[in-house]
Design a protein around this motif. Structure first.
Motif, PDB file in Angstrom:
ATOM      1  N   ARG A 145     -62.861 -10.365  -3.916  1.00 45.54           N
ATOM      2  CA  ARG A 145     -62.874 -10.844  -5.297  1.00 45.54           C
ATOM      3  C   ARG A 145     -62.294  -9.785  -6.240  1.00 45.54           C
ATOM      4  NH1 ARG A 145     -68.081 -13.840  -8.058  1.00 45.54           N
ATOM      5  NH2 ARG A 145     -66.881 -15.156  -9.487  1.00 45.54           N
ATOM      6  N   ALA A 146     -62.600  -8.519  -5.974  1.00 41.56           N
ATOM      7  CA  ALA A 146     -62.037  -7.440  -6.783  1.00 41.56           C
ATOM      8  C   ALA A 146     -60.521  -7.382  -6.616  1.00 41.56           C
ATOM      9  CB  ALA A 146     -62.681  -6.113  -6.401  1.00 41.56           C
ATOM     10  N   LEU A 147     -60.040  -7.543  -5.374  1.00 38.95           N
ATOM     11  CA  LEU A 147     -58.601  -7.582  -5.116  1.00 38.95           C
ATOM     12  C   LEU A 147     -57.944  -8.717  -5.884  1.00 38.95           C
ATOM     13  CD1 LEU A 147     -57.848  -7.088  -1.289  1.00 38.95           C
ATOM     14  CD2 LEU A 147     -56.914  -5.778  -3.206  1.00 38.95           C
ATOM     15  N   LEU A 148     -58.574  -9.887  -5.834  1.00 38.59           N
ATOM     16  CA  LEU A 148     -58.029 -11.073  -6.488  1.00 38.59           C
ATOM     17  C   LEU A 148     -57.962 -10.876  -8.002  1.00 38.59           C
ATOM     18  CD1 LEU A 148     -57.051 -13.994  -6.335  1.00 38.59           C
ATOM     19  CD2 LEU A 148     -59.451 -14.726  -6.214  1.00 38.59           C
TER      20      LEU A 148
ATOM     21  N   SER B  11     -56.634 -11.772   3.202  1.00 41.84           N
ATOM     22  CA  SER B  11     -56.478 -10.401   3.681  1.00 41.84           C
ATOM     23  C   SER B  11     -56.923 -10.358   5.132  1.00 41.84           C
ATOM     24  CB  SER B  11     -57.305  -9.436   2.839  1.00 41.84           C
ATOM     25  OG  SER B  11     -57.162  -8.103   3.301  1.00 41.84           O
ATOM     26  N   GLY B  12     -55.967 -10.156   6.036  1.00 39.80           N
ATOM     27  CA  GLY B  12     -56.306 -10.193   7.452  1.00 39.80           C
ATOM     28  C   GLY B  12     -56.810 -11.570   7.840  1.00 39.80           C
ATOM     29  N   ASP B  13     -57.961 -11.602   8.493  1.00 46.37           N
ATOM     30  CA  ASP B  13     -58.538 -12.888   8.902  1.00 46.37           C
ATOM     31  C   ASP B  13     -59.352 -13.545   7.791  1.00 46.37           C
ATOM     32  OD1 ASP B  13     -57.485 -12.521  11.448  1.00 46.37           O
ATOM     33  OD2 ASP B  13     -59.302 -11.555  12.210  1.00 46.37           O
ATOM     34  N   TRP B  14     -59.569 -12.814   6.701  1.00 44.09           N
ATOM     35  CA  TRP B  14     -60.493 -13.282   5.670  1.00 44.09           C
ATOM     36  C   TRP B  14     -59.760 -13.949   4.510  1.00 44.09           C
ATOM     37  CZ3 TRP B  14     -65.545 -13.407   6.655  1.00 44.09           C
ATOM     38  CH2 TRP B  14     -66.038 -12.569   7.658  1.00 44.09           C
ATOM     39  N   LYS B  15     -60.375 -15.020   4.004  1.00 38.33           N
ATOM     40  CA  LYS B  15     -59.846 -15.720   2.841  1.00 38.33           C
ATOM     41  C   LYS B  15     -60.990 -16.028   1.887  1.00 38.33           C
ATOM     42  CE  LYS B  15     -57.703 -20.090   1.414  1.00 38.33           C
ATOM     43  NZ  LYS B  15     -57.138 -21.378   1.897  1.00 38.33           N
ATOM     44  N   LEU B  16     -60.769 -15.708   0.617  1.00 33.61           N
ATOM     45  CA  LEU B  16     -61.756 -16.002  -0.421  1.00 33.61           C
ATOM     46  C   LEU B  16     -61.135 -16.911  -1.471  1.00 33.61           C
ATOM     47  CD1 LEU B  16     -64.504 -14.028  -1.981  1.00 33.61           C
ATOM     48  CD2 LEU B  16     -62.651 -14.584  -3.555  1.00 33.61           C
TER      49      LEU B  16
ATOM     50  N   GLY C 248     -58.130 -31.559  -6.072  1.00 36.23           N
ATOM     51  CA  GLY C 248     -58.479 -30.154  -6.187  1.00 36.23           C
ATOM     52  C   GLY C 248     -58.788 -29.768  -7.625  1.00 36.23           C
ATOM     53  N   THR C 249     -59.583 -28.725  -7.789  1.00 30.51           N
ATOM     54  CA  THR C 249     -59.935 -28.225  -9.120  1.00 30.51           C
ATOM     55  C   THR C 249     -59.279 -26.867  -9.348  1.00 30.51           C
ATOM     56  OG1 THR C 249     -61.944 -27.155  -8.292  1.00 30.51           O
ATOM     57  CG2 THR C 249     -62.139 -29.445  -9.057  1.00 30.51           C
ATOM     58  N   PRO C 250     -59.197 -26.403 -10.598  1.00 30.81           N
ATOM     59  CA  PRO C 250     -58.526 -25.137 -10.877  1.00 30.81           C
ATOM     60  C   PRO C 250     -59.130 -23.984 -10.087  1.00 30.81           C
ATOM     61  CG  PRO C 250     -58.964 -26.330 -12.917  1.00 30.81           C
ATOM     62  CD  PRO C 250     -59.679 -27.062 -11.835  1.00 30.81           C
ATOM     63  N   GLY C 251     -58.259 -23.171  -9.474  1.00 29.51           N
ATOM     64  CA  GLY C 251     -58.773 -22.084  -8.666  1.00 29.51           C
ATOM     65  C   GLY C 251     -57.711 -21.069  -8.293  1.00 29.51           C
ATOM     66  N   CYS C 252     -58.141 -20.050  -7.584  1.00 30.61           N
ATOM     67  CA  CYS C 252     -57.247 -19.024  -7.060  1.00 30.61           C
ATOM     68  C   CYS C 252     -57.834 -18.542  -5.739  1.00 30.61           C
ATOM     69  CB  CYS C 252     -57.091 -17.866  -8.050  1.00 30.61           C
ATOM     70  SG  CYS C 252     -58.660 -17.116  -8.559  1.00 30.61           S
TER      71      CYS C 252
ATOM     72  N   GLU D 286     -64.069 -23.542 -12.551  1.00 31.48           N
ATOM     73  CA  GLU D 286     -65.049 -24.337 -13.295  1.00 31.48           C
ATOM     74  C   GLU D 286     -66.393 -23.621 -13.406  1.00 31.48           C
ATOM     75  OE1 GLU D 286     -63.954 -29.024 -12.867  1.00 31.48           O
ATOM     76  OE2 GLU D 286     -65.116 -28.136 -11.260  1.00 31.48           O
ATOM     77  N   ASP D 287     -66.873 -23.095 -12.270  1.00 31.30           N
ATOM     78  CA  ASP D 287     -68.185 -22.444 -12.277  1.00 31.30           C
ATOM     79  C   ASP D 287     -68.129 -21.012 -11.750  1.00 31.30           C
ATOM     80  OD1 ASP D 287     -67.660 -22.969  -9.637  1.00 31.30           O
ATOM     81  OD2 ASP D 287     -69.322 -24.376  -9.362  1.00 31.30           O
ATOM     82  N   ARG D 288     -66.901 -20.518 -11.456  1.00 28.63           N
ATOM     83  CA  ARG D 288     -66.664 -19.160 -10.962  1.00 28.63           C
ATOM     84  C   ARG D 288     -67.348 -18.880  -9.630  1.00 28.63           C
ATOM     85  NH1 ARG D 288     -63.061 -17.040 -14.904  1.00 28.63           N
ATOM     86  NH2 ARG D 288     -62.606 -15.700 -13.134  1.00 28.63           N
ATOM     87  N   ARG D 289     -67.708 -19.929  -8.896  1.00 27.74           N
ATOM     88  CA  ARG D 289     -68.272 -19.691  -7.573  1.00 27.74           C
ATOM     89  C   ARG D 289     -67.158 -19.268  -6.615  1.00 27.74           C
ATOM     90  NH1 ARG D 289     -66.892 -25.015  -7.088  1.00 27.74           N
ATOM     91  NH2 ARG D 289     -66.319 -25.740  -4.990  1.00 27.74           N
TER      92      ARG D 289
END
Length: 379
Positions: free
Chosen positions: A356-359, A315-320, A307-311, A325-328
């Motif tokens: 993304r704003a929540l995160l 929220s509900g059924d949705w996951k982001l 795995g690479t660095p991330g977060c 590395e590239d902010r994608r």
């Protein structure tokens, strides 16, 4: 570049053990600690008793005595470490001070590597694998090279199906020893007044270090931001509060255990300690859901598993997921796609932007450490 990494739990932190001890509980740690070398062992973090807890993340000399753990005397030649840990936990329960409640922090070294099961169980599962025809099937698929510097010449190896007899033997031993501890609670007459929580600290190891397990249909495993890495088992038994055989579908996270146990023990919350964790007592008591919009993960490092660095945020059924590395970003509807096969970030840009704003707001709120680009990196 990885974010700054602490290799110990600072002694300035207050732990759930310290809080419960202040509240009148006996506090015992048995098993793996992996939160720093001495002087950061369990007894410096609120535990009256520390058995087998040190800076080790796994038994470095193996699961069979002599194991050489500095906080656990070796047993008879060949004694299996999980059996010994259960023996120690059972002895603590039987010999306790019956005038006060106890908190047993039982962190088994199982099912961490090295993969070493008891010989008789190993043979049992070898025979089972052969009977199921697993020997003739493809167990692994080699993928991309590891993204981290120290393993860049090695490839990620993904396990495609369950079929490791040694790992199966370890799972059975863990199950049997947990059963022995639960039976002790029954024999002592305290099962109906004891809360039991069973969980794990990460998903199964499926892409590296022997790849002993498979998390299908979940994607990837330990060390990744996908569900195979972050979705763990969680079983709670709280007689008189939780309904037996019930299932709760609400997403929760391990920081929730701290405020949950404080409330269960009748102690005041410590929000400066459990950060964004919330008490699960309403869920466990069947009093409705939680007033929470989302839960979060943050791992700003290269793991040993690919795995690479991330977060990420759920929220509900949705996951982001956002990759540093590239902010994608990648967006998944977990109700429809638990395997995270279809990235919907382009099809659902409004949902992706909201999450993304929540995160990003959460990262600011908790003062998260963000990895910075490496100026010396040469692809």
């Amino acid at each position: 570049l990885s974010a700054p990494y602490l290799h110990y739990l600072p002694r300035t932190e207050k732990t759930i053990a310290s809080a419960l001890r202040d509240g009148g509980y006996a506090t015992w740690h048995v098993g793996k600690w992996h939160l720093g070398a001495e002087p950061y062992w369990p007894e410096k973090h609120g535990f009256d008793v520390n058995i087998a807890g040190c800076d080790w993340g796994h038994p470095k000399k193996g699961y069979f005595s002599p194991w050489g753990i500095p906080t656990l005397p070796d047993g008879p030649q060949g004694q299996y470490l999980p059996d010994r840990l259960a023996d120690e936990a059972i002895a603590l329960i039987r010999n306790r001070d019956r005038s006060k409640p106890f908190f047993l922090n039982y962190w088994d070294y199982l099912v961490h590597t090295p993969v070493q099961g008891k010989p008789e169980l190993l043979e049992k599962y070898r025979a089972k694998a052969a009977a199921l025809g697993l020997d003739a099937r493809q167990h692994y698929e080699d993928g991309e090279f590891f993204p981290c510097e120290h393993k860049k010449t090695q490839r990620v190896r993904r396990r495609l199906l369950q079929g490791d007899p040694g790992y199966a033997a370890m799972v059975q031993s863990m199950d049997e020893n947990l059963g022995r501890i639960l039976a002790t609670l029954e024999e002592e007459g305290i099962a109906d007044e004891t809360i039991v929580i069973f969980t794990s600290d990460n998903g199964g190891l499926s892409t590296a270090e022997g790849s002993p397990t498979c998390n299908a249909p979940l994607a990837e495993g330990k060390g990744w931001m996908y569900e195979g890495g972050t979705r763990e088992p969680l079983i709670v038994r709280w007689p008189g509060v939780t309904k037996a055989d019930s299932v709760c579908a609400e997403a929760v996270t391990s920081p929730d255990f701290y405020p949950t146990l404080l409330e269960a023990a009748g102690l005041p919350p410590m929000p400066e300690q459990h950060v964004d964790g919330v008490s699960l007592v309403p869920l466990l008591a069947g009093r409705g859901g939680l007033d929470r919009e989302a839960i979060f993960w943050h791992y700003p490092h290269y793991g040993n598993q690919g795995g690479t660095p991330g977060c990420s945020v759920r929220s509900g059924d949705w996951k982001l997921i956002e990759f540093f590395e590239d902010r994608r970003v990648e967006l998944y509807n977990l109700r429809q796609d638990v395997g995270e096969d279809r990235d919907l970030s382009r099809e659902q840009p409004e949902i992706a932007d909201r999450l993304r704003a929540l995160l990003h707001q959460w990262l600011r709120d908790v003062d998260a450490q963000i990895p910075q680009p490496n100026p010396d990196y040469a692809p």
